[in-house]
Design an enzyme around this catalytic site. Structure first.
Site, PDB file in Angstrom:
ATOM      1  N   PHE A 139       0.949  -1.212  -0.013  1.00  0.00           N
ATOM      2  CA  PHE A 139      -0.165  -0.109   0.048  1.00  0.00           C
ATOM      3  C   PHE A 139       0.823   1.217   0.218  1.00  0.00           C
ATOM      4  O   PHE A 139       1.943   1.657   0.747  1.00  0.00           O
ATOM      5  CB  PHE A 139      -1.100   0.008   0.815  1.00  0.00           C
ATOM      6  CG  PHE A 139      -1.809   0.773   1.014  1.00  0.00           C
ATOM      7  CD1 PHE A 139      -3.041   1.281   0.756  1.00  0.00           C
ATOM      8  CD2 PHE A 139      -1.607   2.355   2.123  1.00  0.00           C
ATOM      9  CE1 PHE A 139      -3.974   2.045   0.672  1.00  0.00           C
ATOM     10  CE2 PHE A 139      -2.192   3.499   1.828  1.00  0.00           C
ATOM     11  CZ  PHE A 139      -3.481   3.350   0.992  1.00  0.00           C
ATOM     12  N   ASP A 224       8.902   2.310   1.435  1.00  0.00           N
ATOM     13  CA  ASP A 224       8.018   3.386   1.593  1.00  0.00           C
ATOM     14  C   ASP A 224       7.701   2.956   3.035  1.00  0.00           C
ATOM     15  O   ASP A 224       7.546   1.848   4.293  1.00  0.00           O
ATOM     16  CB  ASP A 224       6.511   2.615   1.496  1.00  0.00           C
ATOM     17  CG  ASP A 224       5.451   3.406   1.841  1.00  0.00           C
ATOM     18  OD1 ASP A 224       5.502   4.363   2.884  1.00  0.00           O
ATOM     19  OD2 ASP A 224       3.873   3.440   1.066  1.00  0.00           O
ATOM     20  N   LYS A 253       3.166   9.811   8.395  1.00  0.00           N
ATOM     21  CA  LYS A 253       2.199   9.249   9.371  1.00  0.00           C
ATOM     22  C   LYS A 253       2.409   9.761  10.660  1.00  0.00           C
ATOM     23  O   LYS A 253       2.274  11.267  11.314  1.00  0.00           O
ATOM     24  CB  LYS A 253       1.865   7.905   9.269  1.00  0.00           C
ATOM     25  CG  LYS A 253       0.801   7.413   8.296  1.00  0.00           C
ATOM     26  CD  LYS A 253       0.402   6.180   8.436  1.00  0.00           C
ATOM     27  CE  LYS A 253      -1.017   5.680   7.574  1.00  0.00           C
ATOM     28  NZ  LYS A 253      -1.133   4.888   6.401  1.00  0.00           N
TER      29      LYS A 253
HETATM   30  C1  LIG Z   1      -0.866   5.409   5.093  1.00  0.00           C
HETATM   31  C2  LIG Z   1      -0.128   4.704   3.765  1.00  0.00           C
HETATM   32  C3  LIG Z   1       0.354   5.871   2.791  1.00  0.00           C
HETATM   33  C4  LIG Z   1      -0.454   6.285   2.321  1.00  0.00           C
HETATM   34  O1  LIG Z   1      -0.727   7.792   3.059  1.00  0.00           O
HETATM   35  P1  LIG Z   1      -1.578   8.983   3.120  1.00  0.00           P
HETATM   36  O2  LIG Z   1      -0.662  10.706   4.381  1.00  0.00           O
HETATM   37  O3  LIG Z   1      -2.756   8.521   3.828  1.00  0.00           O
HETATM   38  O4  LIG Z   1      -1.588   9.909   2.131  1.00  0.00           O
HETATM   39  C5  LIG Z   1       0.797   5.176   2.230  1.00  0.00           C
HETATM   40  N1  LIG Z   1       2.151   4.106   2.381  1.00  0.00           N
HETATM   41  C6  LIG Z   1       2.093   3.340   3.873  1.00  0.00           C
HETATM   42  C7  LIG Z   1       2.795   2.238   3.592  1.00  0.00           C
HETATM   43  C8  LIG Z   1       0.363   3.502   4.295  1.00  0.00           C
HETATM   44  O5  LIG Z   1       0.297   3.092   5.517  1.00  0.00           O
END
Ligand SMILES: *Cc1c(COP(=O)(O)O)cnc(C)c1O
Length: 404
Positions: A139, A224, A253
């Site tokens: 994700f 990521d 986050k």
């Molecule tokens: C939550 C998340 C995102 C997206 O972040 P947003 O602030 O919602 O755009 C991207 N990568 C990972 C691994 C995430 O957990």
């Protein structure tokens, strides 16, 4: 407007129906506790989906926000500002990175990372080198580029033609990665622990092997760390405990502790491909967000807080093992630090949401990660008492589900 009566029903009238929030409307929080409109108290094991790394209304963050709010909120990137420069310097000093790009979310940080990876490959190796390889169940955000790089087609289908030249292979499957990788690969994108996909850790040798393949093919390794970063796994960033250094890292986050901010970190050599005018963000790096994030970063990036994450992981693992010994509903508890997933066994397969709903009835906020995993991503400084009380509530929730 402040005397308007607000109920959950209003959501269905005035909000776009892309979310289905709980019936409860929280109105205030302190530490790992939250109170709703009727003043019912909840224990928060969700942390705003791994965002509120210091709980709610942590004094260091409140004070940074108040102080900066009386100085300067926003300028645009026509001018730079002190909080952004201080935060960037601290992030650079603490990581492999030499330069930082600020934005407002994880999706935007990844969008910047993927655009940079493409641009860098084209600059250095020619226009054919555009393939991005990512992992199934991964994700990376909800912009069209990032959701397409993400490994769940259900999220990216239905919006017309997708950004192209993106391949997906199973996580932890080196042979599959090798089979699609070539000198046309510009980047391999991965979470160093898949969060949304179900709290899935990489095999020990997998990440190193991915790094080697990237080096062989002049491809960039993009980590990521939007969910794993800023202390979540017990290290400042998860890569630091993996014996592997990425070329580009994204954070969001927990970075703002609840205030929206995202960051992309990389080396000066790679960053050079984002020349003046190639990318941007109106709000990215605004002084208010950066001041709060600086306070969060300073607070989390200490030996006490980071070691405390690992200590808290033990409290959870012991408590969850005891619950499972009684009710036998999890096949394993996986994850790292305070990003933990209870995997439901065969008997409760597909029922993670039932556990979440039962937990709400017991005044405990938890998360799911797919249909089979109950996820915890609490404050990194949650107290022993809050963990114990939350786990007692969780046990009652589990009992409700198990006893029907
Ligand atoms: C939550 C998340 C995102 C997206 O972040 P947003 O602030 O919602 O755009 C991207 N990568 C990972 C691994 C995430 O957990």
């Amino acid at each position: 407007m402040s005397d308007m009566t607000v109920t959950r029903d209003l959501f269905d009238q005035v909000m776009v129906p892309n979310y289905a929030p709980s019936k409860v409307i929280p109105v205030r929080g302190q530490g790992a506790r939250i109170w709703d409109q009727a003043d019912n108290e909840y224990i928060d094991f969700a942390g705003g989906i791994a965002v509120n790394c210091l709980g709610h209304c942590h004094p260091a963050l409140v004070s940074a926000l108040k102080e900066q709010s009386e100085k300067l909120w926003h300028l645009s990137n026509v001018w730079t500002n002190e909080p952004a420069l201080r935060l960037a310097k601290k992030m650079v000093d603490a990581t492999f990175a030499e330069q930082v790009f600020f934005c407002n979310s994880g999706g935007e940080a990844n969008e910047a990372a993927f655009k940079l990876a493409r641009r860098y490959a084209i600059d250095h190796f020619g226009p054919e080198k555009t393939q991005i390889i990512a992992f199934k169940q991964g994700f990376h955000g909800r912009t069209f580029f990032t959701v397409t790089v993400g490994g769940q087609e259900a999220y990216s289908d239905g919006f017309g033609p997708k950004p192209g030249d993106i391949e997906h292979v199973p996580y932890n499957d080196l042979a599959a990665l090798k089979a699609v990788m070539s000198d046309r690969t510009c980047a391999v994108v991965m979470e160093p622990l898949q969060g949304e996909g179900g709290i899935i850790s990489p095999d020990a040798d997998f990440v190193k092997a991915v790094r080697e393949l990237c080096d062989q093919h002049n491809a960039l390794l993009v980590f990521d760390e939007v969910q794993t970063g800023v202390g979540r796994t017990g290290a400042l960033f998860a890569y630091m405990e993996m014996g592997v250094t990425p070329d580009i890292l994204t954070s969001a986050k927990a970075l703002g502790g609840g205030f929206p901010i995202g960051a992309m970190l990389t080396t000066a050599e790679i960053a050079a491909s984002l020349k003046v005018g190639t990318h941007g963000s109106t709000y990215g790096g605004n002084p208010l967000a950066c001041a709060v994030a600086e306070a969060a970063f300073d607070t989390v990036n200490t030996p006490e807080v980071l070691a405390g994450v690992t200590e808290r992981e033990t409290w959870y693992r012991e408590g969850l093992a005891a619950i499972n010994a009684k009710y036998d509903c999890f096949s394993e508890v996986r994850g790292k630090g305070l990003l933990l997933g209870c995997v439901l066994n065969e008997q409760f397969k597909g029922r993670a949401r039932d556990f979440l709903m039962a937990a709400m009835d017991e005044q405990l906020m938890v998360l799911v990660a797919g249909a089979n995993v109950v996820r915890f991503a609490p404050s990194l400084v949650i107290t022993k008492e809050e963990v114990a009380e939350g786990l007692a509530r969780f046990e009652r929730a589990v009992a409700r589900v198990v006893n029907g």
